[in-house]
Scaffold this active site. Structure first.
Site, PDB file in Angstrom:
ATOM      1  N   TYR A  76       0.825  -1.212   0.000  1.00 35.54           N
ATOM      2  CA  TYR A  76       0.000   0.000   0.000  1.00 35.54           C
ATOM      3  C   TYR A  76       0.858   1.259   0.000  1.00 35.54           C
ATOM      4  CZ  TYR A  76      -3.708  -3.198   1.637  1.00 35.54           C
ATOM      5  OH  TYR A  76      -4.600  -4.229   1.779  1.00 35.54           O
ATOM      6  N   LYS A  94       1.431  -6.822   5.486  1.00 31.80           N
ATOM      7  CA  LYS A  94       1.477  -7.970   4.565  1.00 31.80           C
ATOM      8  C   LYS A  94       2.763  -7.989   3.759  1.00 31.80           C
ATOM      9  CE  LYS A  94      -3.465  -7.129   4.074  1.00 31.80           C
ATOM     10  NZ  LYS A  94      -3.420  -5.710   4.486  1.00 31.80           N
TER      11      LYS A  94
END
Length: 257
Positions: free
Chosen positions: A38, A63
């Protein structure tokens, strides 16, 4: 894990991500979801630090980027994530996808096992409190179960009204893997769905609240995303019950989706 978390996918690094997280924490959120992919981990971490809330009271997920499929690269990526967040540990770390995003569907069983084994080491070392997977379908789940020691604690998947994830949910339930629901609002597309709008009017709530409550009643932990304070607050105001007959109606929205 708090049942409702703030999703930060597509939330820009800098003021947007920082302010969204600060607003959420100010209004009671204690579960924040981010990812290296992100590109906003630093802003998320700074907002958490600046909130003044003790770190151990906030559940934070990040992640592993989807293209990383080796043991050493996983360890390096995790260190990068910790430095970006400026944390000493992470609550939950997930393999972001079973394949690289630019090669969706590619078979990466061996690489996923190597990456997950590195995460098992980090878990045993106390650097991660829980480990898991994201976007993994039954065949990918079975690969991890067969070749690794620790059953994934979580599978984070796209889950919303109109999307049939029954096979993956069945596989997760079989192995006692908890399901997190990202994009519970269908990336916004569900908010104008006629059935959901009518349901929201019936319960005197917003369409977003119907979508989030649906995910909760399905036994998942939804991760709604918003950058607006009013919506961030409303997304947690879901203390109502959708009647069983109405849940069945929502189950069949997929026919019109």
């Amino acid at each position: 894990m708090p049942k409702i978390g703030l999703g930060t996918w597509q939330v820009k690094d800098g003021d947007e991500a920082y302010n969204s997280v600060k607003i959420a924490l100010k209004n009671g959120y204690r579960h924040i979801d981010t990812a290296e992919g992100y590109r906003n981990e630093a802003s998320v971490g700074k907002a958490i630090k600046d909130s003044g809330i003790p770190r151990d009271q906030i559940f934070v997920t990040s992640k592993l980027e989807s293209h990383i499929k080796t043991y050493e690269e996983t360890l390096e990526a995790f260190d990068k994530t910790l430095k970006a967040l400026d944390f000493e540990y992470l609550d939950l770390f997930l393999i972001h996808a079973p394949w690289p995003w630019d090669e969706v569907g590619k078979e990466c069983h061996e690489g996923n096992v190597l990456a997950y084994k590195a995460m098992e080491k980090l878990y045993k070392d106390g650097k991660i409190r829980a480990i898991g997977i994201s976007n993994f379908e039954p065949v990918d789940i079975e690969n991890i179960i067969t070749h690794c020691e620790i059953v994934p604690h979580v599978n984070q998947i796209a889950y919303f009204i109109g999307l049939d994830q029954s096979k993956t949910i069945e596989s997760c339930n079989k192995h006692n893997i908890f399901v997190e629901a990202y994009s519970p609002l269908g990336t916004g597309r569900l908010l104008s769905n006629e059935v959901i709008v009518q349901m929201a009017e019936k319960y005197q709530v917003s369409p977003a609240q119907i979508c989030i409550r649906y995910c909760l009643q399905k036994g998942t932990a939804p991760l709604p995303k918003s950058t607006h304070e009013e919506r961030i607050i409303m997304n947690t105001q879901v203390d109502f019950e959708i009647h069983e007959k109405d849940m069945i109606i929502l189950d069949h929205v997929k026919k019109n989706f």
